[in-house]
Design a protein around this motif. Structure first.
Motif, PDB file in Angstrom:
ATOM      1  N   MET A 239       0.814  -1.220   0.044  1.00  0.00           N
ATOM      2  CA  MET A 239       0.044   0.136   0.018  1.00  0.00           C
ATOM      3  C   MET A 239       0.779   1.272   0.030  1.00  0.00           C
ATOM      4  O   MET A 239       0.543   2.284  -0.417  1.00  0.00           O
ATOM      5  CB  MET A 239      -1.013   0.134   1.281  1.00  0.00           C
ATOM      6  N   GLU A 240       1.901   1.173   0.644  1.00  0.00           N
ATOM      7  CA  GLU A 240       2.978   2.563   0.777  1.00  0.00           C
ATOM      8  C   GLU A 240       4.471   2.112   0.936  1.00  0.00           C
ATOM      9  O   GLU A 240       4.570   0.652   1.283  1.00  0.00           O
ATOM     10  CB  GLU A 240       2.396   3.265   1.742  1.00  0.00           C
ATOM     11  N   PHE A 241       5.345   2.683   0.794  1.00  0.00           N
ATOM     12  CA  PHE A 241       6.795   2.507   1.063  1.00  0.00           C
ATOM     13  C   PHE A 241       6.859   2.531   2.725  1.00  0.00           C
ATOM     14  O   PHE A 241       6.316   3.367   3.480  1.00  0.00           O
ATOM     15  CB  PHE A 241       7.704   3.321   0.432  1.00  0.00           C
ATOM     16  N   PRO A 242       8.015   1.844   3.051  1.00  0.00           N
ATOM     17  CA  PRO A 242       8.341   1.971   4.722  1.00  0.00           C
ATOM     18  C   PRO A 242       8.571   3.034   4.715  1.00  0.00           C
ATOM     19  O   PRO A 242       9.585   3.781   4.036  1.00  0.00           O
ATOM     20  CB  PRO A 242       9.239   0.761   4.647  1.00  0.00           C
ATOM     21  N   GLU A 243       8.676   3.793   5.913  1.00  0.00           N
ATOM     22  CA  GLU A 243       9.505   5.231   6.005  1.00  0.00           C
ATOM     23  C   GLU A 243      10.789   5.066   5.858  1.00  0.00           C
ATOM     24  O   GLU A 243      11.305   6.236   5.566  1.00  0.00           O
ATOM     25  CB  GLU A 243       8.703   5.677   7.494  1.00  0.00           C
ATOM     26  N   ARG A 247      12.913   7.778   3.646  1.00  0.00           N
ATOM     27  CA  ARG A 247      13.624   8.647   4.401  1.00  0.00           C
ATOM     28  C   ARG A 247      15.234   8.534   3.630  1.00  0.00           C
ATOM     29  O   ARG A 247      15.760   9.520   3.477  1.00  0.00           O
ATOM     30  CB  ARG A 247      13.859   8.425   5.924  1.00  0.00           C
ATOM     31  N   GLU A 248      15.305   7.411   3.449  1.00  0.00           N
ATOM     32  CA  GLU A 248      16.663   6.897   2.798  1.00  0.00           C
ATOM     33  C   GLU A 248      16.840   7.615   1.433  1.00  0.00           C
ATOM     34  O   GLU A 248      17.756   8.225   0.894  1.00  0.00           O
ATOM     35  CB  GLU A 248      17.046   5.470   2.681  1.00  0.00           C
ATOM     36  N   SER A 249      15.867   7.661   0.617  1.00  0.00           N
ATOM     37  CA  SER A 249      15.517   8.275  -0.796  1.00  0.00           C
ATOM     38  C   SER A 249      15.582   9.746  -0.582  1.00  0.00           C
ATOM     39  O   SER A 249      16.411  10.396  -1.397  1.00  0.00           O
ATOM     40  CB  SER A 249      14.359   7.756  -1.323  1.00  0.00           C
ATOM     41  N   GLU A 250      15.207  10.232   0.535  1.00  0.00           N
ATOM     42  CA  GLU A 250      14.936  11.795   0.642  1.00  0.00           C
ATOM     43  C   GLU A 250      16.633  12.388   0.967  1.00  0.00           C
ATOM     44  O   GLU A 250      16.626  13.644   0.756  1.00  0.00           O
ATOM     45  CB  GLU A 250      13.999  12.286   1.745  1.00  0.00           C
ATOM     46  N   LYS A 251      17.225  11.455   1.402  1.00  0.00           N
ATOM     47  CA  LYS A 251      18.821  11.933   1.907  1.00  0.00           C
ATOM     48  C   LYS A 251      19.738  12.018   0.617  1.00  0.00           C
ATOM     49  O   LYS A 251      20.732  12.434   0.787  1.00  0.00           O
ATOM     50  CB  LYS A 251      19.252  10.789   2.774  1.00  0.00           C
ATOM     51  N   GLU A 319      14.140  -2.955  -1.104  1.00  0.00           N
ATOM     52  CA  GLU A 319      12.841  -2.811  -1.545  1.00  0.00           C
ATOM     53  C   GLU A 319      12.438  -2.857  -2.967  1.00  0.00           C
ATOM     54  O   GLU A 319      11.526  -3.416  -3.575  1.00  0.00           O
ATOM     55  CB  GLU A 319      12.472  -1.336  -0.992  1.00  0.00           C
ATOM     56  N   ALA A 320      13.443  -2.372  -3.703  1.00  0.00           N
ATOM     57  CA  ALA A 320      13.321  -2.523  -5.481  1.00  0.00           C
ATOM     58  C   ALA A 320      13.444  -3.946  -5.636  1.00  0.00           C
ATOM     59  O   ALA A 320      12.527  -4.518  -6.257  1.00  0.00           O
ATOM     60  CB  ALA A 320      14.456  -1.771  -6.162  1.00  0.00           C
ATOM     61  N   ARG A 332      -3.939   3.954 -10.814  1.00  0.00           N
ATOM     62  CA  ARG A 332      -2.970   4.248 -10.223  1.00  0.00           C
ATOM     63  C   ARG A 332      -1.885   3.445 -10.402  1.00  0.00           C
ATOM     64  O   ARG A 332      -1.888   2.165 -11.103  1.00  0.00           O
ATOM     65  CB  ARG A 332      -3.348   4.085  -8.652  1.00  0.00           C
ATOM     66  N   THR A 333      -0.482   3.861 -10.229  1.00  0.00           N
ATOM     67  CA  THR A 333       0.594   3.084 -10.310  1.00  0.00           C
ATOM     68  C   THR A 333       1.177   2.772  -8.859  1.00  0.00           C
ATOM     69  O   THR A 333       1.214   3.597  -8.103  1.00  0.00           O
ATOM     70  CB  THR A 333       1.846   3.921 -11.008  1.00  0.00           C
ATOM     71  N   ILE A 334       1.619   1.656  -8.769  1.00  0.00           N
ATOM     72  CA  ILE A 334       2.506   1.136  -7.462  1.00  0.00           C
ATOM     73  C   ILE A 334       3.839   1.015  -7.888  1.00  0.00           C
ATOM     74  O   ILE A 334       4.220  -0.042  -8.528  1.00  0.00           O
ATOM     75  CB  ILE A 334       1.855  -0.210  -6.870  1.00  0.00           C
ATOM     76  N   PRO A 335       4.772   2.069  -7.649  1.00  0.00           N
ATOM     77  CA  PRO A 335       5.971   2.089  -8.155  1.00  0.00           C
ATOM     78  C   PRO A 335       6.896   1.300  -7.562  1.00  0.00           C
ATOM     79  O   PRO A 335       6.577   0.856  -6.379  1.00  0.00           O
ATOM     80  CB  PRO A 335       6.260   3.441  -7.892  1.00  0.00           C
TER      81      PRO A 335
END
Length: 723
Positions: A239-243, A247-251, A319-320, A332-335
């Motif tokens: 349903m969503e990405f783990p937090e 956070r890792e992507s935003e860094k 995760e990928a 919708r897309t579930i990326p």
């Protein structure tokens, strides 16, 4: 006509027993096929079909001999059982209908039939141990489950049916044929007719329903969000990405370091653009174009360099790999990657410098390759085209980058022509999209149209994928081939092709199914059916008759594309195998040694499984919208084509909407219809009416079931279309 029977009834035939050894073998077979079931002498005589005093005497004698030999045991004073240890088979349950299931085992060619009351409470896709108990009149083996080895899942999606003291959850899956009992204190706030996710607490058995507890309420049944979330939960889509992943992507920095740029081929000065769907948010491929002094063209296929941002050992990588692919549902897309990467850092957005992995070719006007180069680059997209915009430029011959697009299109057509000369197959199956309102309700079904702009992009992506695969497959490291990830597509199964050729013949089309001739014959058929009512049906069935493509480290021929070597290099934002290909390609460009084949084969298997899951979920979401749309036109008659005939009903595809439903035989009350499996038809016992694969019919919607995503149809008169 049968003769009249006399009042005493038909004379029963008495089977003559030829010899004691023959009888011995027959008795042992009866007991062995019915492990743990006890038989009396009389039971055995009846099973053999020779219920005489002499037969019983001989059977008694045989049983004493078998006891002495230790092949049977006494269950009681007058009953006997086999002493053979049951030989079990391990397989997976395919629970096709409420009455029976098939157990599919990799070690056996034929499936084992198990009636539902012999499943021991096993569900669809559970791994079980099964023993053979007998052969039925058709010679098919039947069995019973003796142990459930592994449950496929413990959580299920369904709709709540609530009463005063308790509730039931009715599962969405058409392969689950029982309701789940839920105490009111285990409903988690769910109301009557809510869609929920429930977890099994007690599996139950033949006489007792499974007990469950609601762990998540999705919303009222029939609402778009609840239904789409139901599909996501059914196929275990996140349903969503783990937090922590977000956070890792935003860094990750959005700056392109000069040190990294210096290691790459700088192509920012070359005209480059993307061509994608109008509503696309991630652009993982771009095409560059430059005229060369020798009259040739330098054409670059530039792909987002996901591996620069997604490094081994990171949460993003984990995760990928777990997701393995993006999933495209109707609304919708579930990326595969968080939005920061998929729509931002990796996306080849216009007027931004980007790190890319490129395949650059020197081509002439005929599409002949004179030079090729593979490696990491830095690029700059000058323009973002929607397919419709690029198509308008191609048709008018004027507009942004008209010269580049026109030349690229001309060369793309030559590349396609060469592909088909080598035996590629022209599968152009009709896909549909839905016009949705703000609440996700379908207002119409629109066939997708593929024009030159789509085909142009496709040809250059195919070129890059093929040449990258060739580059590695033909590059030896000593005597050893380098481990790589390929896209494999085997020759079609001859039996499926034969079935398809019979179906095509119903429409007057011939298909040669010999291995050497099949590709050319299929192409001829695909051309013949363009624009005809049977086009979509035959294209869909042709694709179904093909082998399924998969990822593997074993390089082999790609039948559908007629390529000796093929891989997936062009979509790393949405496919994990492309990420593996990028890493391996760079590793070998850096003169690295061949990597562990078993490790990558395991990753290929996982990627193929996730691809199938995504495809099944996408189809389920399309089917949901088709059912929802057809529910709004229940009073209308439609032209259709018979696409399947089974013992319980006739599948019909509605030509106008491309939706498929079923006319159930039990609903056909004008006669009793019998299934002729060999000829793919049903025949009325009295009226002799025949309905066969490919027949044109007129139908209307009788009922729809959103939960099961099914459409029930009924035949109606032609005049009703204009009534």
């Amino acid at each position: 006509m049968s003769k009249k029977r006399n009042k005493k009834g038909p004379k029963k035939s008495k089977r003559i027993i030829k010899s004691i050894p023959e009888l011995k073998q027959e008795v042992l077979q009866i007991l062995d096929f019915n492990l743990h079931k006890s038989f009396t002498v009389r039971n055995i005589a009846k099973a053999i079909g020779s219920n005489t005093a002499e037969a019983k005497r001989l059977i008694d004698k045989v049983l004493i001999e078998l006891l002495k030999e230790g092949k049977i045991e006494k269950a009681s004073r007058a009953t006997y059982v086999s002493s053979r240890e049951p030989e079990f088979i391990i397989g997976k349950v395919d629970h096709v209908n409420p009455r029976l299931a098939y157990i599919i085992s990799e070690d056996r060619e034929s499936d084992i039939i198990v009636k539902t009351d012999k499943l021991k409470g096993a569900f669809h896709k559970d791994t079980v141990k099964v023993v053979i108990t007998k052969k039925n009149k058709d010679g098919r083996e039947e069995g019973k489950v003796i142990e459930i080895v592994e449950r496929a899942k413990t959580q299920f999606v369904g709709r709540i049916d609530k009463s005063v003291r308790y509730a039931f959850m009715i599962p969405d899956s058409r392969y689950i044929h029982t309701d789940f009992f839920i105490n009111n204190d285990k409903l988690g706030g769910a109301q009557h007719q809510d869609k929920v996710i429930a977890e099994i607490k007690s599996w139950g058995d033949t006489d007792r329903k499974p007990e469950a507890k609601v762990i998540k309420v999705l919303g009222p049944a029939g609402e778009n969000e609840a239904e789409i979330h139901s599909i996501m939960a059914e196929f275990e889509l996140p349903m969503e990405f783990p937090e922590a992943v977000v956070r890792e992507s935003e860094k990750i920095s959005d700056q392109l370091p000069e040190k990294e740029i210096s290691k790459r081929r700088d192509m920012r000065g070359t005209t480059t653009f993307t061509i994608d769907p109008e509503d696309a948010k991630d652009f993982d491929d771009a095409i560059s174009f430059k005229k060369l002094d020798n009259g040739h063209y330098e054409i670059g296929i530039h792909i987002a360099d996901v591996t620069y941002y997604v490094q081994p050992g990171t949460l993003l990588e984990e995760e990928a790999f777990h997701r393995a692919t993006s999933v495209y549902l109707v609304d919708r897309t579930i990326p595969m990657l968080p939005e920061r990467l998929s729509n931002g850092l990796c996306s080849l957005r216009p007027n931004e410098d980007k790190f890319t992995f490129s395949a650059v070719f020197e081509l002439d006007d005929n599409g002949t390759i004179h030079n090729e180069w593979f490696g990491r680059t830095v690029t700059h997209s000058d323009r973002r085209f929607a397919y419709e915009e690029a198509q308008a430029v191609l048709e008018a011959g004027i507009g942004d980058h008209a010269e580049e697009l026109t030349t690229l299109n001309s060369i793309a057509k030559k590349l396609k022509e060469t592909r088909f000369k080598h035996g590629a197959i022209a599968f152009e199956s009709v896909e549909v999209k839905f016009k949705l309102d703000e609440n996700g309700k379908p207002l119409g079904v629109i066939p997708k149209v593929r024009k030159d702009a789509h085909k142009l992009v496709e040809e250059y992506m195919l070129l890059a994928n093929r040449k990258v695969a060739e580059f590695i497959a033909t590059k030896k490291k000593g005597d050893q081939k380098l481990t790589f990830v390929y896209r494999q597509h085997d020759y079609p199964d001859p039996e499926k092709l034969s079935t398809f050729s019979i179906f095509a013949k119903r429409f007057g089309h011939e298909l040669e199914i010999e291995e050497k001739a099949v590709a050319k014959s299929l192409n001829s058929l695909m051309n013949e059916i363009q624009g005809k009512p049977e086009q979509n049906v035959l294209e869909s069935l042709a694709i179904r008759s093909m082998a399924k493509a998969k990822y593997t480290t074993k390089n082999s021929f790609h039948f559908g594309l007629a390529f000796q070597y093929y891989t997936h290099f062009t979509s790393p934002i949405r496919r994990y195998p492309d990420v593996m290909v990028h890493r391996l390609l760079q590793h070998y460009l850096d003169q690295g040694k061949s990597v562990n084949a078993e490790e990558f084969e395991s990753k290929c298997l996982h990627s193929s499984e996730m691809e199938k899951r995504a495809s099944d979920a996408e189809r389920a979401s399309i089917k949901y919208k088709q059912v929802e749309f057809m529910a709004s036109v229940e009073d209308k008659a439609f032209d259709g084509l018979v696409t399947g005939v089974t013992e319980w009903g006739i599948f019909v595809e509605i030509i106008e909407t491309k939706c498929e439903g079923m006319v159930r035989l039990v609903d056909m009350t004008d006669d009793y219809y019998e299934f002729d499996e060999k000829n793919y038809r049903i025949i009325g016992r009295n009226n002799k009416r025949m309905i066969t694969l490919g027949d044109p019919v007129t139908v209307r919607v009788k009922a729809t079931d959103i939960d099961k995503r099914t459409i029930d149809l009924e035949f109606c008169e032609k005049e009703e279309i204009n009534g």
